[in-house]
Design a protein around this motif. Structure first.
Motif, PDB file in Angstrom:
ATOM      1  N   LYS A  44       0.867  -1.177   0.000  1.00  0.00           N
ATOM      2  CA  LYS A  44       0.000   0.000   0.000  1.00  0.00           C
ATOM      3  C   LYS A  44       0.897   1.219   0.000  1.00  0.00           C
ATOM      4  O   LYS A  44       1.842   1.305   0.785  1.00  0.00           O
ATOM      5  CB  LYS A  44      -0.906   0.003   1.221  1.00  0.00           C
ATOM      6  CG  LYS A  44      -1.909  -1.122   1.218  1.00  0.00           C
ATOM      7  CD  LYS A  44      -2.776  -1.084   2.450  1.00  0.00           C
ATOM      8  CE  LYS A  44      -3.758  -2.234   2.460  1.00  0.00           C
ATOM      9  NZ  LYS A  44      -4.566  -2.237   3.673  1.00  0.00           N
ATOM     10  N   GLY A  53      -3.121   4.021  -3.009  1.00  0.00           N
ATOM     11  CA  GLY A  53      -3.333   2.868  -3.860  1.00  0.00           C
ATOM     12  C   GLY A  53      -2.504   1.675  -3.427  1.00  0.00           C
ATOM     13  O   GLY A  53      -1.816   1.701  -2.405  1.00  0.00           O
ATOM     14  N   GLU A  68      -3.246   0.354  -8.294  1.00  0.00           N
ATOM     15  CA  GLU A  68      -4.695   0.169  -8.341  1.00  0.00           C
ATOM     16  C   GLU A  68      -5.322   1.084  -7.295  1.00  0.00           C
ATOM     17  O   GLU A  68      -4.983   1.030  -6.118  1.00  0.00           O
ATOM     18  CB  GLU A  68      -5.058  -1.280  -8.061  1.00  0.00           C
ATOM     19  CG  GLU A  68      -6.528  -1.559  -8.201  1.00  0.00           C
ATOM     20  CD  GLU A  68      -6.848  -3.039  -8.056  1.00  0.00           C
ATOM     21  OE1 GLU A  68      -7.887  -3.433  -8.566  1.00  0.00           O
ATOM     22  OE2 GLU A  68      -6.055  -3.763  -7.436  1.00  0.00           O
ATOM     23  N   THR A  69      -6.234   1.928  -7.747  1.00  0.00           N
ATOM     24  CA  THR A  69      -6.952   2.843  -6.857  1.00  0.00           C
ATOM     25  C   THR A  69      -8.442   2.564  -7.011  1.00  0.00           C
ATOM     26  O   THR A  69      -8.839   1.701  -7.776  1.00  0.00           O
ATOM     27  CB  THR A  69      -6.662   4.311  -7.226  1.00  0.00           C
ATOM     28  OG1 THR A  69      -7.185   4.562  -8.522  1.00  0.00           O
ATOM     29  CG2 THR A  69      -5.176   4.609  -7.195  1.00  0.00           C
ATOM     30  N   MET A  70      -9.238   3.317  -6.311  1.00  0.00           N
ATOM     31  CA  MET A  70     -10.688   3.148  -6.436  1.00  0.00           C
ATOM     32  C   MET A  70     -11.171   3.632  -7.807  1.00  0.00           C
ATOM     33  O   MET A  70     -12.242   3.255  -8.254  1.00  0.00           O
ATOM     34  CB  MET A  70     -11.401   3.891  -5.313  1.00  0.00           C
ATOM     35  CG  MET A  70     -11.006   3.303  -3.979  1.00  0.00           C
ATOM     36  SD  MET A  70     -12.075   3.592  -2.599  1.00  0.00           S
ATOM     37  CE  MET A  70     -13.679   3.267  -3.135  1.00  0.00           C
ATOM     38  N   ALA A  71     -10.382   4.457  -8.474  1.00  0.00           N
ATOM     39  CA  ALA A  71     -10.747   4.971  -9.791  1.00  0.00           C
ATOM     40  C   ALA A  71     -10.279   4.056 -10.921  1.00  0.00           C
ATOM     41  O   ALA A  71     -10.639   4.263 -12.067  1.00  0.00           O
ATOM     42  CB  ALA A  71     -10.154   6.354  -9.987  1.00  0.00           C
TER      43      ALA A  71
END
Length: 95
Positions: A44, A53, A68-71
């Protein structure tokens, strides 16, 4: 002997600048390089721009990583990852 007395203040200024400005910056750069090389999949992280991310993919060819993010997934250069903030994020909370 008198010539040395004239240059002594100048020499002291350079010594102080080295120990208080140049040397700590070199140490920090070395630590950041070690941190970027030690990144692994699943770590992280927080970027210097404040994006949270998880590392999904590392590319040693161009020294980048996919986060990798929430978007979605974003590709960043490893130098864009904040060492201090990422270390704080991964340390367990003290009770």
């Amino acid at each position: 002997m008198g010539d040395l007395g004239q240059f002594l203040p100048l020499i002291l200024i350079f010594a102080v600048a080295y120990f208080f400005m140049i040397r700590p910056q070199m140490k920090r750069q070395k630590d950041e390089k070690k941190f970027a090389e030690a990144l692994q999949k699943g770590d992280k992280i927080i970027t210097k721009s404040g994006l949270y991310g998880k590392v999904v993919e590392l590319n040693d060819k161009d020294f980048s990583c996919v986060i990798e993010t929430m978007a979605g997934r974003l590709k960043f250069d490893r130098s864009a990852i904040s060492m201090e903030l990422s270390k704080k994020l991964n340390t367990p909370a003290k009770e």
